[in-house]
Design a protein around this motif. Structure first.
Motif, PDB file in Angstrom:
ATOM      1  N   ILE A   5      22.840  67.883  50.391  1.00 40.12           N
ATOM      2  CA  ILE A   5      22.589  68.274  51.814  1.00 40.12           C
ATOM      3  C   ILE A   5      20.984  68.135  52.243  1.00 40.12           C
ATOM      4  O   ILE A   5      20.824  67.624  53.119  1.00 40.12           O
ATOM      5  N   MET A   6      20.162  68.865  51.383  1.00 41.56           N
ATOM      6  CA  MET A   6      18.805  68.723  51.609  1.00 41.56           C
ATOM      7  C   MET A   6      17.944  68.677  50.653  1.00 41.56           C
ATOM      8  O   MET A   6      18.502  69.178  49.387  1.00 41.56           O
ATOM      9  N   THR A   7      16.732  68.187  50.691  1.00 38.38           N
ATOM     10  CA  THR A   7      15.740  68.206  49.513  1.00 38.38           C
ATOM     11  C   THR A   7      14.409  69.075  50.023  1.00 38.38           C
ATOM     12  O   THR A   7      14.429  69.424  50.958  1.00 38.38           O
ATOM     13  N   MET A   8      13.841  69.314  49.013  1.00 39.63           N
ATOM     14  CA  MET A   8      12.507  70.004  49.022  1.00 39.63           C
ATOM     15  C   MET A   8      11.272  69.361  48.641  1.00 39.63           C
ATOM     16  O   MET A   8      11.576  68.806  47.533  1.00 39.63           O
ATOM     17  N   THR A   9      10.174  69.383  49.084  1.00 42.62           N
ATOM     18  CA  THR A   9       9.055  68.993  48.626  1.00 42.62           C
ATOM     19  C   THR A   9       8.196  70.092  47.529  1.00 42.62           C
ATOM     20  O   THR A   9       8.858  71.099  47.645  1.00 42.62           O
ATOM     21  N   ASP A  10       7.443  69.611  47.012  1.00 38.60           N
ATOM     22  CA  ASP A  10       7.039  70.448  45.887  1.00 38.60           C
ATOM     23  C   ASP A  10       6.074  71.576  46.772  1.00 38.60           C
ATOM     24  O   ASP A  10       6.082  72.889  46.403  1.00 38.60           O
ATOM     25  N   ALA A  11       5.573  71.291  47.686  1.00 38.79           N
ATOM     26  CA  ALA A  11       4.814  72.179  48.551  1.00 38.79           C
ATOM     27  C   ALA A  11       5.804  73.264  49.276  1.00 38.79           C
ATOM     28  O   ALA A  11       5.478  74.387  49.172  1.00 38.79           O
ATOM     29  N   ALA A  12       6.893  72.875  49.669  1.00 36.52           N
ATOM     30  CA  ALA A  12       8.111  73.620  50.190  1.00 36.52           C
ATOM     31  C   ALA A  12       8.537  74.569  48.965  1.00 36.52           C
ATOM     32  O   ALA A  12       8.801  75.936  49.281  1.00 36.52           O
ATOM     33  N   ALA A  13       8.687  74.011  47.740  1.00 35.99           N
ATOM     34  CA  ALA A  13       9.386  74.664  46.849  1.00 35.99           C
ATOM     35  C   ALA A  13       8.169  75.904  46.398  1.00 35.99           C
ATOM     36  O   ALA A  13       8.387  76.833  46.064  1.00 35.99           O
ATOM     37  N   ARG A  15       5.912  77.348  48.147  1.00 40.36           N
ATOM     38  CA  ARG A  15       5.963  78.305  49.465  1.00 40.36           C
ATOM     39  C   ARG A  15       6.910  79.244  49.281  1.00 40.36           C
ATOM     40  O   ARG A  15       6.943  80.257  49.240  1.00 40.36           O
ATOM     41  N   VAL A  16       8.298  78.759  49.024  1.00 41.93           N
ATOM     42  CA  VAL A  16       9.414  79.552  48.853  1.00 41.93           C
ATOM     43  C   VAL A  16       9.245  80.507  47.685  1.00 41.93           C
ATOM     44  O   VAL A  16       9.458  81.737  47.806  1.00 41.93           O
ATOM     45  N   LYS A  17       8.694  80.101  46.520  1.00 44.92           N
ATOM     46  CA  LYS A  17       8.568  80.783  45.479  1.00 44.92           C
ATOM     47  C   LYS A  17       7.339  81.996  45.631  1.00 44.92           C
ATOM     48  O   LYS A  17       7.572  83.166  45.221  1.00 44.92           O
ATOM     49  N   ASP A  82       9.768  70.650  54.133  1.00 45.87           N
ATOM     50  CA  ASP A  82       8.389  70.512  53.576  1.00 45.87           C
ATOM     51  C   ASP A  82       7.637  71.800  54.129  1.00 45.87           C
ATOM     52  O   ASP A  82       8.170  72.554  54.717  1.00 45.87           O
ATOM     53  N   PHE A  83       6.329  72.032  53.684  1.00 44.47           N
ATOM     54  CA  PHE A  83       5.684  73.114  53.885  1.00 44.47           C
ATOM     55  C   PHE A  83       4.353  72.497  54.241  1.00 44.47           C
ATOM     56  O   PHE A  83       3.769  71.865  53.404  1.00 44.47           O
ATOM     57  N   GLU A  84       3.656  72.753  55.317  1.00 43.99           N
ATOM     58  CA  GLU A  84       2.158  72.229  55.855  1.00 43.99           C
ATOM     59  C   GLU A  84       1.377  73.332  56.355  1.00 43.99           C
ATOM     60  O   GLU A  84       1.775  74.191  56.989  1.00 43.99           O
ATOM     61  N   VAL A  85       0.185  72.881  56.028  1.00 47.15           N
ATOM     62  CA  VAL A  85      -1.033  73.929  56.497  1.00 47.15           C
ATOM     63  C   VAL A  85      -1.853  73.047  57.461  1.00 47.15           C
ATOM     64  O   VAL A  85      -2.339  72.276  56.856  1.00 47.15           O
ATOM     65  N   THR A  86      -1.974  73.266  58.520  1.00 44.13           N
ATOM     66  CA  THR A  86      -3.075  72.464  59.477  1.00 44.13           C
ATOM     67  C   THR A  86      -4.009  73.550  60.037  1.00 44.13           C
ATOM     68  O   THR A  86      -4.137  74.703  59.642  1.00 44.13           O
ATOM     69  N   VAL A  93       8.256  72.523  57.901  1.00 44.55           N
ATOM     70  CA  VAL A  93       8.588  71.618  58.765  1.00 44.55           C
ATOM     71  C   VAL A  93       9.804  70.613  58.084  1.00 44.55           C
ATOM     72  O   VAL A  93       9.868  70.618  56.802  1.00 44.55           O
ATOM     73  N   PHE A  94      10.593  70.223  58.915  1.00 48.53           N
ATOM     74  CA  PHE A  94      11.938  69.439  58.510  1.00 48.53           C
ATOM     75  C   PHE A  94      11.822  68.121  59.090  1.00 48.53           C
ATOM     76  O   PHE A  94      11.740  67.838  60.210  1.00 48.53           O
ATOM     77  N   SER A  95      11.888  67.144  58.050  1.00 49.06           N
ATOM     78  CA  SER A  95      12.059  65.730  58.464  1.00 49.06           C
ATOM     79  C   SER A  95      13.642  65.357  58.413  1.00 49.06           C
ATOM     80  O   SER A  95      14.214  65.481  57.299  1.00 49.06           O
ATOM     81  N   ASN A  96      14.192  65.435  59.428  1.00 49.91           N
ATOM     82  CA  ASN A  96      15.686  65.450  59.647  1.00 49.91           C
ATOM     83  C   ASN A  96      16.179  64.013  60.446  1.00 49.91           C
ATOM     84  O   ASN A  96      15.800  63.759  61.476  1.00 49.91           O
TER      85      ASN A  96
END
Length: 128
Positions: A5-13, A15-17, A82-86, A93-96
């Motif tokens: 269904i969905m994938t995660m980037t390393d940055a998102a993983a 942040r979840v952890k 994904d997870f981003e810091v600006t 953020v979701f690339s959908n």
């Protein structure tokens, strides 16, 4: 093999952890869904999971667990989390591929359900 269904980037993983580690011993991961709201019509939701719902699908990456609300499945097929810091914000953020538009502030989106027949054709072509 079923569709993921969905994938995660390393940055998102990561942040979840971090969220789980900072939320106490009962925290297991996060749950992603969608709700009606915002000027474009829908908003992504991300909530802490302490007690997983057996109806949810689960995606894992790099030791992080994300559960997906079954009501959101058709809207999230093929999405990358994904997870981003600006300079001005940080967040998921979701690339959908099912997103048809977004509001100017970026807080809400317009989504259409995934085309399951097209996904099946793509999967068959990839396996051939």
């Amino acid at each position: 093999m079923a569709f993921q269904i969905m994938t995660m980037t390393d940055a998102a993983a990561d942040r979840v952890k971090a969220i789980v580690e900072n939320s106490g011993p009962d925290a297991k991961g996060v749950r992603v869904g969608i709700k009606k709201g915002g000027c474009a019509g829908m908003e992504y939701t991300v909530d802490l999971v302490k007690e997983p719902d057996a109806r949810d699908d689960m995606v894992t990456h790099g030791g992080a667990s994300v559960w997906i609300d079954p009501a959101a499945t058709l809207y999230l097929l093929g999405t990358q989390m994904d997870f981003e810091v600006t300079k001005f914000r940080s967040g998921f953020v979701f690339s959908n591929p099912n997103q048809t538009s977004a509001c100017g502030c970026g807080e809400s989106v317009e989504l259409q359900a995934a085309d399951l027949a097209e996904l099946a054709r793509q999967k068959q072509a990839a396996e051939a």
